[in-house]
Design a protein around this motif. Sequence first.
Motif, short mmCIF file in Angstrom:
data_model
loop_
_atom_site.label_atom_id
_atom_site.label_comp_id
_atom_site.label_asym_id
_atom_site.label_seq_id
_atom_site.Cartn_x
_atom_site.Cartn_y
_atom_site.Cartn_z
N TYR A 79 0.85 -1.18 0.00
CA TYR A 79 0.00 0.00 0.00
C TYR A 79 0.89 1.24 0.00
N SER A 83 -3.24 3.23 -0.70
CA SER A 83 -3.80 2.57 -1.88
C SER A 83 -2.90 1.41 -2.31
N GLU A 84 -3.52 0.29 -2.68
CA GLU A 84 -2.76 -0.87 -3.12
C GLU A 84 -2.12 -0.60 -4.47
N VAL A 85 -0.85 -1.01 -4.62
CA VAL A 85 -0.12 -0.80 -5.86
C VAL A 85 0.42 -2.13 -6.36
N SER A 87 2.95 -5.06 -7.38
CA SER A 87 4.22 -5.48 -6.80
C SER A 87 4.50 -6.91 -7.23
N PHE A 96 8.43 -2.82 -6.09
CA PHE A 96 7.23 -2.02 -6.32
C PHE A 96 7.64 -0.58 -6.60
N TYR A 97 6.68 0.21 -7.04
CA TYR A 97 6.90 1.61 -7.38
C TYR A 97 6.14 2.48 -6.39
N ASP A 99 5.03 6.31 -5.35
CA ASP A 99 4.92 7.71 -5.75
C ASP A 99 4.57 8.61 -4.56
#
Length: 289
Positions: A79, A83-85, A87, A96-97, A99
Amino acid sequence: MDRAMERRIYYITYIFISIILIGINLDVGSSYSQEIIREVVIELNIDGSTNINYKLYIPNPPQDVILNLPDDPIFFTVYVNGSEVPSYYEDGRLYFYADSNDVEIIILSNGLTRKEGFRWIFTIDIQYPFKLILPSNTVILNISINDFSVAVEPDGKLSLLLPKGELSIVYTFPPPEEAAEEPVILPAPPSNILPILAILAILAISIIYLFRRRNVMEIEVLEDELDDRDREILNTLKGGMKNAHEIMAETGIPKSPLYRRLKRLENMGYISSVKRGGTKYFYLTKDFN
């Protein structure tokens, strides 16, 4: 060296240095960040699985992030700012990225513990200090290090604050206490209910007796039409008048069923009766073929 040559060398050097600086900036922009670990919490479950929770601070986002994990995960979710991103995991690393600065990672693992008899052994080699939450009623048998502190969680579970590095903990659970079965004692009925119970028992016995009596009386069901027993009685009366005792002797029909049949035959008009000397005699009044 003339001025024209000096200027050429100056411009070439300037361009070369600029290209190097631009390349360095591009390389920094595309490199993986050095994440800052805020908190690592590992919770042991009673079945041996472990819940691992990372909270990170990512400087200078957006950044591609690599996180070294202590074990191959069964499940993981990342998260970023709540928010889940997307990975993925490969060769001990989670990619993962990010921001945003705030990152939370939730992992389920199954390879940090093993069971030997009644003992569980937790082993880990981790690069960060962490908190280890133990299951309820855990009994610690051995810890491979001395540098740790103990705390109690709000839900009453025991937790250990442990340093980074390699360590192992041996623990177990006490056997569940078997509750002794207490005999069930039924309360005695109140004294004022005993007469009521006695009356109910008498009523029940009376109903059963009447029901059975009725069944006995209905053993021979009298129908509207003549049956073999009726014809046997009528055949007996062909020889003349007879009383009930004589009919019973010739037919073998018991007294009570015989009187019921005689009464029925008399009502149907097949026979009639007359009293002589206090004795009732029966005789035919109608053909019965």
